[in-house]
Every structure is written in C-alpha cells, then in structure tokens.
Motif scaffolding. Structure first.
Motif, short mmCIF file in Angstrom:
data_model
loop_
_atom_site.label_atom_id
_atom_site.label_comp_id
_atom_site.label_asym_id
_atom_site.label_seq_id
_atom_site.Cartn_x
_atom_site.Cartn_y
_atom_site.Cartn_z
N MET A 57 0.88 -1.17 0.00
CA MET A 57 0.00 0.00 0.00
C MET A 57 0.91 1.23 0.00
N TYR A 58 1.26 1.65 -1.20
CA TYR A 58 2.26 2.71 -1.36
C TYR A 58 1.80 4.04 -0.76
N GLY A 59 2.77 4.80 -0.30
CA GLY A 59 2.47 6.15 0.18
C GLY A 59 1.92 6.18 1.60
N ASP A 60 1.99 5.07 2.32
CA ASP A 60 1.41 5.02 3.66
C ASP A 60 2.46 4.70 4.71
N TYR A 61 3.70 5.10 4.42
CA TYR A 61 4.81 4.74 5.30
C TYR A 61 4.66 5.30 6.72
N GLN A 62 4.29 6.56 6.82
CA GLN A 62 4.26 7.20 8.15
C GLN A 62 3.30 6.48 9.09
N ARG A 63 2.18 6.03 8.55
CA ARG A 63 1.21 5.31 9.39
C ARG A 63 1.83 3.99 9.88
N ARG A 64 2.55 3.34 8.97
CA ARG A 64 3.16 2.05 9.35
C ARG A 64 4.28 2.27 10.37
N LEU A 65 5.03 3.35 10.20
CA LEU A 65 6.07 3.67 11.18
C LEU A 65 5.43 3.92 12.55
N GLY A 66 4.31 4.63 12.53
CA GLY A 66 3.59 4.91 13.78
C GLY A 66 3.18 3.63 14.49
N ILE A 67 2.74 2.65 13.71
CA ILE A 67 2.33 1.36 14.30
C ILE A 67 3.53 0.70 14.98
N LEU A 68 4.68 0.72 14.31
CA LEU A 68 5.87 0.11 14.91
C LEU A 68 6.26 0.84 16.20
N GLU A 69 6.24 2.15 16.14
CA GLU A 69 6.65 2.93 17.34
C GLU A 69 5.74 2.62 18.51
N GLN A 70 4.45 2.50 18.19
CA GLN A 70 3.48 2.20 19.24
C GLN A 70 3.76 0.81 19.85
N LYS A 71 4.06 -0.14 18.99
CA LYS A 71 4.34 -1.50 19.46
C LYS A 71 5.62 -1.53 20.30
N VAL A 72 6.60 -0.76 19.86
CA VAL A 72 7.87 -0.70 20.61
C VAL A 72 7.60 -0.22 22.04
N ARG A 73 6.77 0.81 22.14
CA ARG A 73 6.47 1.37 23.47
C ARG A 73 5.65 0.37 24.30
N LYS A 74 4.60 -0.15 23.66
CA LYS A 74 3.66 -1.01 24.37
C LYS A 74 4.33 -2.30 24.87
N ALA A 75 5.18 -2.87 24.04
CA ALA A 75 5.79 -4.16 24.41
C ALA A 75 7.17 -3.98 25.03
N ASN A 76 7.56 -2.73 25.25
CA ASN A 76 8.86 -2.45 25.87
C ASN A 76 9.99 -3.18 25.13
N ILE A 77 10.07 -2.90 23.85
CA ILE A 77 10.98 -3.62 22.96
C ILE A 77 12.43 -3.13 23.13
N ASP A 78 13.36 -4.09 23.16
CA ASP A 78 14.79 -3.74 23.24
C ASP A 78 15.41 -3.58 21.85
N GLY A 79 14.89 -4.32 20.90
CA GLY A 79 15.46 -4.25 19.55
C GLY A 79 14.49 -4.79 18.51
N VAL A 80 14.66 -4.32 17.29
CA VAL A 80 13.75 -4.75 16.21
C VAL A 80 14.55 -5.49 15.14
N ILE A 81 14.10 -6.69 14.80
CA ILE A 81 14.72 -7.43 13.70
C ILE A 81 13.84 -7.25 12.47
N MET A 82 14.45 -6.69 11.42
CA MET A 82 13.71 -6.43 10.18
C MET A 82 14.21 -7.38 9.12
N GLN A 83 13.39 -8.36 8.81
CA GLN A 83 13.85 -9.36 7.83
C GLN A 83 13.10 -9.19 6.52
#
Lengths: 468, 383
Positions: B296-322
């Motif tokens: 879904m092109y052109g929707d990067y910022q929303r997807r970044l927001g989702i990741l940031e929210q998950k990082v905060r919520k799950a108290n993430i130490d690191g992200v593996i991007m495969q």
C-alpha cells in the motif's frame, strides 16, 4: 560515492554534455571527427544518433532542452515532479510542472558516464534500497537522494499494479526526501467498465493533487492544446510504425529509442513533435529509395524485443544489431496504443487502444486517463500475461506485424513482474513459431553481466537456432 | 494444547483439514491476507492459507518462475506440483506483490503439465494499492465477483445473514487474539515468540469454531503461567514469515520475540470488521484499509507509527527487520524503518534471507547473537 561525483549537480552536467553534443555537427566533418576523440565513452552513441542525419541533431537538442528545463525549473518559477517513463507527461506540461523522468535520465547518464550510473545505483543501497531493486530508477534517484540534483517538489508514478520495484522506488524516495507522493493505481484488467471508472476517478484525484501542489487550477485550454499536439505525435509515430513493416525496414537502429524517448520527454509539446517529424522525413526518403536503415544496407534478420533495450556500456547493443544486419523492430516501450497505430488495427481490439477526445473537460480528462492506462508496460503487464490485451497478445501481435524472425526478452534483475512470467511467455511465443531468447543482463548496469558475455550469449542463440 | 496448535500450523494436511474433508466439505486456499476468510466460512467452506513450508527444493518452482523471484511463491508452487495441496478444492491468488501474483500463471501452467496440481476452482482476486472511496468501491465489487464465483462453482449461497454471523465469529477471534497479544507483551510473557507464531498461524489452517475454543483455553492457561523472565525483548517485522524454526533460532536462550508486525502474525488479527451495515462493503473496507503491508504505497508514516506504538507497548529492546531476498517492498521499507527507529534510539537489525529450505541458520544465528550482544551492552551502559 566519490567526492568528485558530488562536485557538480548531475543534471547540470547532463545538460552541458547534451548541449555540447547537439553542437558537434555544427562545424566541418573534420572538426567533428577530431572532437570525437575527446569523448571516448560517448562517441559511439553519438555516431549512432547522428547517423540518420538531421533527426539525430534534433534529438540531441531535445535531450539538452529536457535537461535544461530541469536545471532551470526553480529559476523559472516551476514546480518539479519526479516521474516515470510510462507516465504520460502531458498533464505536467499543461500545469507548468517540469517532469523529471528517472529512467530516461538513467539512460542519458549511462550513455555519457564511463562508469554508467554505478555510483548512484550503489548510493541507493547505502541509504536503504535493496540491491535487488530495479536499476532503471536507482540510476537517477540515487543522485537526488544524495542531494546533487535540482530541488524536487513531488513524486508521481503510475506503476502500482504494474511494477512493484518501480512504484516502491518512488514511494521510498518520497519518504526519504520528505516530499508529497501520488500514485495512479492500475487494476489487473484493462477494458471493463469497473476499470474505466477506476482510471477516471484516479486521474481526477491526480489532478486534485497537482492543483494542491501547484496552487493553480488546471487550465482546460492548455491541456486541450497538449492533447492536440499529442494526437499529432501519435499520427507521426503511427506513420513510422507503418514504414517499419517494410522489407527492408527503412528505420535505423537508433530510431526505436528516439521514438520513445521523444515521447517520454515531450509528450504533447512541439519539442517532441519536431524530432518525430524529422525522423519521419528521413524514414520516408529511405523507404522511397527502398534502402535499409542499417548502416551496412543489408537486412539479414528482423528482431522484436518484447521488453526493453540494453543501454549499458556505450550502447554496444545497437552496434551489435547493426553490424550483424539485424533490423531492430522495437520493443514494448516504442509501441504506443493510439487507435490509429497499425498494430492496433491489425491485431488488437479497439477498446484496448485510446482515442483522444477534446470535446469537453470530462472528455479531455478521460482521454488523459485512457492514455496513461495504455502507456507502454502499464498496458501490457498489469494482468496475467495470457489474459486478453496483455503481454502475450501484444508480443505476438507486434512480432507478427513486423514480420520478426525472433523475439528477445531483456530487462533488469529488478523486474520482478516480468521475471515471474517470462519463461511462460517464451514457451508460448516459441509455440507460435518465434525463436525466443531470454537475456540475463541488466539493461542499465554492466556489472551484472559484462557486455562481452551478453554479446557472446546473444550470438550463440542466433547460431544455435540457425538464424545466422 | 500447544501441541494441537503446533500440529495445525506445521502439518499441511493437518487433522482438522483431514476431518473436514472426511465430512465431505470443501477447502479453499489463499495466498495473501487480503482475502476475507469470512466469505468462505459463510459458504460452509474451510479457508486455508497456502504456505510453502516443508518444501525441500524448488525444482518445480524454478521451472515456471524466473530466477529473480522470491522463494515463497516458488516453494508454494513446489508443494502444489508435488501434490501436497491436493486436498484443496480451490485457490485464490492475489497481487500481494509481483512475485506472488505471478503464482497465478505459473500454477495454471504447472497444472497443465502435472496432473492434479491445480485445484478445480482457481480465482485471481484483484486488490488495489491504495485506500480511498473509489478503491473501496472497486474492491467491494471485486469481493462480490469472488462471492458470485464461489456460489457458482460450489453451488452454495452466501447470504448477508450468514456473512454477518461469520463476521461476528471472526471478530471474536480477533478479540481473543488481542487478549493473547496483551499476555505476549507483558513483562513476563507466559509463552515464547515461537509458541505465539504457532498459535496465530493455526488460525489460518483450522475451522474457526475449533480455533476459538482452543484459543480461549490456551489464554486461560497462559494467564496462570509464571512467565518467562530476563530475556532480551525483540520485535520481528518484514516479509511474510511462517517459519517457526526461524523464530526459534532468533530467540535461542537469550531473547524473546514479544511482538511482531507480520502478515502471518499480528497483522492477521488487528482491527475488526464493522458488524452493522452491508457485510460485503464492511469486509472490503476492513481488509483493504487495515492491512499494514508496504504494497500500500504512500502510507509509510502510518506504518512507522504502528511500529513505534508497538515498541512502546511491548517495551521492545530491539527490532529485527527481515526480508526474503527479492522482496523489495519490505526490504526497502526496512531501510526507512531502520533510519527512523535508530534515530529514536531503538536498535535495529536488517536481515535478508531465503524462504524455507534455503534458510542459512548458522549465519542468521551469528548475526542475531551479535545484535543481542549489542543490546545487552547498551543495557549495561545505561545501568
């Protein structure tokens, strides 16, 4: 990226190079020959482009003008839009937006730089692109990501639904440079009523986007003028395509590229028309004399390329075809889908083509939507390759009308879409009687496969299939 | 109970599918999370997500696909050619990406060459690349086209009342999976990331009623568990990943994958389908609008927001991007995520891999271990 590459704006360099190239033939032939020695990486291409005479000079002038427009866009108060080759730029010209077509600029750089666009390709990977992304966009977008091009105002593409790697390059760059992004999306079908409605709505959304970005309303009269000019260009291209059916074909090898580059640069503007008119004049003269466009004058084979050219390394691809007496009957890029194109009349359905109607604003916008949805590549590979109006039908129709002896596929390893179906296509074209060769080179990056290996394999195919 | 989920997610023709077929009922496979399962459920058909796991080579896949293509659809075609999907009565191919959409032609042609390789019902289901009023309209019409084709082929009727019941049932699943995710992101999660993936994937391969019942029990048991402590907390994002073994390799003994943004993972269940109104329209709206794939092109910022929210919520130490090799959509977006998340102090690691039999476990383990060490060093420095 080397420090010296960052020293000058790449588009400024291109403008100066092509401007100088367009003046090369202004002096005597002796002066021209002497000057060629000083451009060892560009001279072979210049020779090929100049070989048809006046059209070559006009084409180089058009290249210089295109680069000049980009370089001076800001000074002249224009917005700039980074776009793709299969997006008809007529709408940009009608709205005073300077289009920056990534792929054509990549080809121009491939022509003139000793190392091609390698540094820009690699720069894209350094900032996050996958190395498997398409080299056609990376070659130029790398320069913009590195900040050595003119200021970009927006990114506009029409390849979602057609080519992931293309669309992805635009959306990546828009995010990276924090610029607005717009996509025209293409459903998998071409002609049904749902698709037509989708194209119409999508194109109207594009106009709203462009109006928002420029702060100006679309002027219907300007767009009408552009469409009428485009209609003229379509007629010339149709005439050239008709001449290409003759045996021997009166069109030189370089014509194929010059047709589509003129159209991608200057659709609907007099700058593009001038080049095409000049090309038609020479082709008609050749046809009247019944002479081949090949430099040797003898046509031994006729080839149709079902995808794109091979541009890397001084366009030695052109030389190879020319020196072996192989007439180049074009590729997917050089055939447009106007209702009056000969291949449409002979092998394709009327609804698969477009017709320009300037009767009223709705008709004008619908025409623009139809043109864009039928641009090279956008039309042919949006759906299953063997569906009506798609790649197989288009390839066989074009190969037949030009009486081709064989078909060649060439692309880039980044072309996920065609690599997913080219083996099946080749199986079907073989069944239809066309020996078909799949090249594994990268059209823009000779580091993937050297020209020597590419040439040897190509010639081996011709020998094994007893075509030579 | 985890054994049942494990069997459902690691055996292609699992016992639920076999039983379903023994009862004379139909199974339809699909390749991408944009296909609304509810339609098949309402038609009395088992929706089954087609995967490529268990494939030991790609000779059949390589025969039809070109060389520069993602190994996931190649593995799917391999299994189809080997007859592993012979229990399917139908298959839906979507243009999730360019590699996946060409499974349509490759499978059709393989079906012509290998007897029985292609199911009798085969459907190409278009999905737009953006979300707006006219794209939802187009997608709603496409969903209606799919329903009509299913009705015609299987001689069934998919009415609105049945669709609404199915929507309710699937929404219940999603609510349960939200509870499941809340447990997963606790400070002491009661199960590993490997187990989490097993549980989620099982939902794509077994009847929904059975799944909901099992899931409820699993959650109830998990709530009583003491939980796992003192692990580096990771989030896994990127290309389609149904490889349970890969999560096992990543976790080892030092880490725990406590969150993800995968189409085989949490993207499968986030958001509900509106239960009121026209069910076909509501299904289309949910499936087109709430799937966080870079297609879904052109929707990067929303997807970044989702990741940031998950990082905060799950108290993430690191992200593996495969990303699977040749998956440029996830691969390039991972580059942007890395830039933006690292700028906010979140350690990231990009990992390119092959799908299935070609996964290089040793190389991957070495890189993940180095990444975990980096996180632990950072923790020590902060302490």
């Amino acid at each position: 990226m080397r420090k010296e590459t960052r020293e000058y704006k790449f588009d400024w360099m291109l403008w100066n190079t092509f401007l100088a190239a367009s003046h090369m033939k202004n002096g005597t032939d002796k002066e021209y020959r002497s000057a060629l020695k000083y451009i060892p990486y560009f001279n072979r291409i210049l020779e090929a482009i100049f070989s048809p005479g006046e059209p070559g000079k006009k084409f180089l002038e058009a290249c210089a003008k295109y680069a000049e427009n980009i370089v001076f866009a800001k000074e002249r108060g224009h917005k700039t839009a980074v776009t793709t080759f299969c997006f008809s730029p007529a709408i940009f010209y009608a709205m005073d937006i300077v289009p920056i077509c990534l792929e054509v600029l990549t080809v121009m750089m491939t022509f003139v730089y000793r190392r091609g666009t390698a540094e820009f390709l690699d720069y894209c990977n350094e900032v996050g692109f996958t190395e498997t992304s398409c080299s056609s966009q990376r070659g130029t977008v790398g320069a913009y990501l590195a900040g050595i091009g003119t200021d970009v105002d927006m990114f506009v593409t029409d390849t979602p639904g057609v080519c992931d790697t293309n669309a992805n390059a635009f959306s990546f760059a828009a995010v990276y440079l924090n610029k607005p992004f717009f996509q025209l999306d293409m459903p998998p079908d071409l002609t049904d009523s749902r698709t037509n409605e989708y194209h119409r709505e999508d194109f109207r959304a594009l106009i709203r986007f462009l109006e928002e970005q420029t702060g100006k309303k679309l002027d219907p009269e300007r767009l009408k003028e552009n469409l009428l000019e485009l209609e003229k260009q379509d007629e010339i291209i149709a005439a050239l395509e008709d001449l290409a059916r003759l045996v021997p074909c009166p069109l030189p090898v370089s014509y194929n590229f010059m047709i589509y580059a003129s159209r991608f640069f200057f659709a609907g503007t007099p700058e593009g028309t001038v080049v095409l008119e000049s090309m038609l004049k020479v082709a008609r003269e050749n046809a009247a004399k019944n002479i081949s466009g090949l430099s040797g004058g003898v046509e031994k084979l006729r080839s149709f390329f079902c995808y794109i050219d091979h541009y890397a390394q001084n366009m030695q691809f052109w030389n190879m075809l020319d020196q072996n007496g192989i007439c180049y009957q074009g590729n997917i890029l050089s055939h447009f889908w106007s209702h009056n194109a000969p291949h449409v009349a002979h092998y394709h359905k009327e609804e698969a083509a477009y017709k320009i109607n300037t009767g009223n604003m709705d008709a004008i916008i619908d025409s623009m939507g139809m043109i864009n949805s039928r641009m090279p590549m956008v039309k042919s590979i949006r759906g299953p390759y063997d569906a009506p109006n798609m790649w197989l039908e288009d390839t066989l129709g074009l190969a037949k009308i030009y009486n081709s002896d064989f078909i060649v596929y060439n692309g880039t390893p980044g072309c996920r879409n065609t690599w997913g179906m080219v083996k099946l296509l080749a199986r079907d074209t073989e069944k239809a009687g066309f020996p078909t060769y799949i090249m594994y080179a990268d059209a823009f990056d000779a580091r993937v496969q050297s020209w020597e290996a590419t040439e040897e394999r190509f010639m081996e195919f011709l020998k094994v299939r007893r075509l030579v | 109970m985890i054994k049942q989920f494990f069997e459902a997610s690691t055996v292609i023709n699992n016992k639920y599918v076999s039983q379903w077929k023994k009862n004379g009922k139909k199974v339809v496979g699909y390749t991408c999370s944009y296909v609304p399962d509810e339609i098949f459920h309402a038609a009395g058909i088992l929706p089954f997500r087609i995967r490529g796991f268990g494939s030991t080579d790609t000779t059949i896949g390589d025969t039809y696909f070109g060389p520069f293509i993602c190994s996931l659809p190649k593995c799917m075609l391999q299994l189809a050619g080997e007859g592993k999907f012979n229990f399917l009565d139908g298959a839906i191919i979507t243009p999730g990406c360019d590699s996946m959409r060409r499974l349509d032609e490759c499978w059709r042609k393989a079906g012509g060459d290998i007897a029985g390789a292609i199911p009798p019902f085969f459907f190409h289901f278009g999905v737009p690349h953006k979300f707006s009023d006219y794209t939802i309209k187009w997608f709603t019409d496409e969903t209606r086209r799919l329903i009509a084709a299913v009705e015609d082929h299987f001689k069934v009727k998919v009415n609105n009342a049945d669709l609404k019941k199915s929507i309710k049932l699937y929404n219940k699943s999603r609510a349960l999976l939200d509870r499941f995710e809340a447990l997963r992101t606790m400070d002491t999660p009661p199960f590993t990331g490997e187990e989490a993936l097993v549980v989620i994937i099982a939902g794509t391969t077994m009847p929904r009623e059975d799944y909901n019942a099992l899931l409820e029990k699993f959650i109830a048991d998990a709530e009583k568990s003491p939980g796992i402590k003192d692990r580096v907390r990771l989030m896994l994002v990127g290309s389609a990943n149904d490889d349970i073994g890969m999560v096992r390799v990543i976790e080892g003994t030092k880490a725990l994958v406590v969150a993800d943004n995968l189409c085989f993972g949490s993207r499968f269940y986030t958001d509900r389908v509106e239960e009121e109104g026209d069910p076909v329209f509501e299904l289309s709206r949910r499936y087109l609008g709430h799937n966080d794939c870079p297609r879904m092109y052109g929707d990067y910022q929303r997807r970044l927001g989702i990741l940031e929210q998950k990082v905060r919520k799950a108290n993430i130490d690191g992200v593996i991007m495969q990303n699977i090799r040749f998956c440029d959509l996830h691969g390039a977006e991972n580059g942007l995520f890395e830039r933006d998340l690292e700028a906010k102090g979140i350690p990231c690691m990009r990992l390119e891999r092959e799908y299935g039999p070609l996964v290089e476990t040793g190389r991957m383990k070495m890189r993940v271990d180095a990444f975990i060490e980096r996180i632990q060093q950072k923790r020590r420095a902060v302490a």
